[in-house]
Design a protein around this motif. Sequence first.
Motif, PDB file in Angstrom:
ATOM      1  N   GLY A  83       0.790  -1.220   0.000  1.00 46.11           N
ATOM      2  CA  GLY A  83       0.000   0.000   0.000  1.00 46.11           C
ATOM      3  C   GLY A  83       0.822   1.270   0.000  1.00 46.11           C
ATOM      4  O   GLY A  83       0.374   2.312   0.499  1.00 46.11           O
ATOM      5  N   ILE A  84       2.028   1.189  -0.543  1.00 46.96           N
ATOM      6  CA  ILE A  84       2.899   2.371  -0.555  1.00 46.96           C
ATOM      7  C   ILE A  84       2.301   3.468  -1.425  1.00 46.96           C
ATOM      8  O   ILE A  84       2.284   4.649  -1.058  1.00 46.96           O
ATOM      9  CB  ILE A  84       4.306   1.981  -1.048  1.00 46.96           C
ATOM     10  CG1 ILE A  84       4.938   0.967  -0.090  1.00 46.96           C
ATOM     11  CG2 ILE A  84       5.183   3.212  -1.204  1.00 46.96           C
ATOM     12  CD1 ILE A  84       6.286   0.464  -0.558  1.00 46.96           C
ATOM     13  N   ALA A  86      -0.792   4.024  -2.226  1.00 43.75           N
ATOM     14  CA  ALA A  86      -2.033   4.601  -1.716  1.00 43.75           C
ATOM     15  C   ALA A  86      -1.763   5.708  -0.695  1.00 43.75           C
ATOM     16  O   ALA A  86      -2.596   6.600  -0.518  1.00 43.75           O
ATOM     17  CB  ALA A  86      -2.894   3.509  -1.091  1.00 43.75           C
ATOM     18  N   ARG A  87      -0.610   5.662  -0.029  1.00 45.98           N
ATOM     19  CA  ARG A  87      -0.278   6.669   0.984  1.00 45.98           C
ATOM     20  C   ARG A  87       0.432   7.892   0.406  1.00 45.98           C
ATOM     21  O   ARG A  87       0.721   8.837   1.131  1.00 45.98           O
ATOM     22  CB  ARG A  87       0.609   6.039   2.073  1.00 45.98           C
ATOM     23  CG  ARG A  87      -0.077   4.936   2.856  1.00 45.98           C
ATOM     24  CD  ARG A  87       0.730   4.555   4.087  1.00 45.98           C
ATOM     25  NE  ARG A  87       2.024   3.994   3.749  1.00 45.98           N
ATOM     26  CZ  ARG A  87       2.245   2.687   3.596  1.00 45.98           C
ATOM     27  NH1 ARG A  87       1.247   1.822   3.748  1.00 45.98           N
ATOM     28  NH2 ARG A  87       3.459   2.241   3.307  1.00 45.98           N
ATOM     29  N   ARG A  88       0.732   7.873  -0.875  1.00 44.13           N
ATOM     30  CA  ARG A  88       1.393   9.019  -1.501  1.00 44.13           C
ATOM     31  C   ARG A  88       0.394  10.137  -1.774  1.00 44.13           C
ATOM     32  O   ARG A  88      -0.795   9.897  -1.999  1.00 44.13           O
ATOM     33  CB  ARG A  88       2.056   8.594  -2.813  1.00 44.13           C
ATOM     34  CG  ARG A  88       3.267   7.671  -2.627  1.00 44.13           C
ATOM     35  CD  ARG A  88       3.784   7.213  -3.966  1.00 44.13           C
ATOM     36  NE  ARG A  88       4.984   6.395  -3.826  1.00 44.13           N
ATOM     37  CZ  ARG A  88       5.292   5.392  -4.637  1.00 44.13           C
ATOM     38  NH1 ARG A  88       4.498   5.074  -5.642  1.00 44.13           N
ATOM     39  NH2 ARG A  88       6.405   4.702  -4.446  1.00 44.13           N
ATOM     40  N   ASP A  89       0.901  11.363  -1.765  1.00 44.37           N
ATOM     41  CA  ASP A  89       0.048  12.508  -2.086  1.00 44.37           C
ATOM     42  C   ASP A  89      -0.425  12.448  -3.534  1.00 44.37           C
ATOM     43  O   ASP A  89      -1.578  12.782  -3.835  1.00 44.37           O
ATOM     44  CB  ASP A  89       0.806  13.811  -1.830  1.00 44.37           C
ATOM     45  CG  ASP A  89       1.141  13.997  -0.354  1.00 44.37           C
ATOM     46  OD1 ASP A  89       0.413  13.425   0.477  1.00 44.37           O
ATOM     47  OD2 ASP A  89       2.134  14.691  -0.047  1.00 44.37           O
TER      48      ASP A  89
END
Length: 373
Positions: A83-84, A86-89
């Motif tokens: 889920g890397i 999905a957590r990005r701006d």
Amino acid sequence: MIAASNRGLPPSSAGSVAAYLTYWLENVAVHHLRENTHTRYTACVHRYLVPGLGKKKLAKLTAKDVRTWLNQLRTICQCCARGIDARRDQPRCCAAGRCCRKLLSPPTLTYIHSVLKSALEHAVCEEEIPRNVARNVRTGTPRPRRFEPLTADEARQFLAATGGHRLHALFELALHTGLRKGELLGLRWEDLNLDAGTAAIRRTLQRTNAGGLTTLPIKTRASERRIALPARCLQSLKLHREQQQREREAAGTAWQDSGHVFTTVQGGPIDPTNLTRAFITLLRKAGLRRIRFHDLRHSTATLLLEQGVELVVIKELLGHAHIGVTATVYAHVRLRLQRNAIDTLSTALSSGGITETASSDGDEPPPCTVLVR
């Protein structure tokens, strides 16, 4: 239960792989590993092992399960799995509808597999399971990491750039002896014998999460060694000691008497990250390509090999546990030296023949010219 007993499995082996890995990290590995190593093991367990194999029963884990999991891990994009993205701006992979295929490298897969083998090996010792099934799975030998050591001209150019730096003696010592970053920063004046020209490598300086900058013993017995110092380094160290004494007088009561050879202006130990920043700045000043600080160690070994120094001497200088490690890491250098030797022989033989001029005492056939093709 009767069948499991007949196979030699104790009742406690009915737990899951995740439960045993948690027990192993908290009660076994924490007492046998350095703090930084234990941190990496913990991250590996929670990031890869528990999500992939955690729900399986420890007693029922098979080599097929481990192999299937490793094959899946080899082909899964880590942005998707963890889920890397999905957590990005601004998502640029799975959340944006296009996978970047950020796969794990072969060395990372080998490391994950080794952590699992270590945990299961202890389970065998505690008689939780009869055998280590991870040992029956082969991940393949990853290619050694490529490095770009400095050439002799580049090394001279780098040393010239460090001439006016307050840590000139450190960089000169690193390039002449191949000491690791932590070994250089962990050196104390009591470890040096400037009259005899030797240095005892006994400790290393590392940053840990709990203790900050900490001086630790050398990791292996082979790394604990005594090395000879060249005359150039001895002169630099003597000048560095005089400079440190002037800094002590200037700092006054603010001086931190840590006993280290290489310190900050206030006498405290140098953070390895700050040393890396200074190293990169000096590379830029010298007009050289950017390399890792550890590549200075590779540069030392490579230059020594090219000067014809025996492999066993380099092994002792670098502190490798086995000579096979030295031979494997610098195999490309040895291959180049072999090619130079063969080219030299080819040049000697390309003249059309070799004339034997050895004297004869009557028992040997007379000398003659032999054509070599």
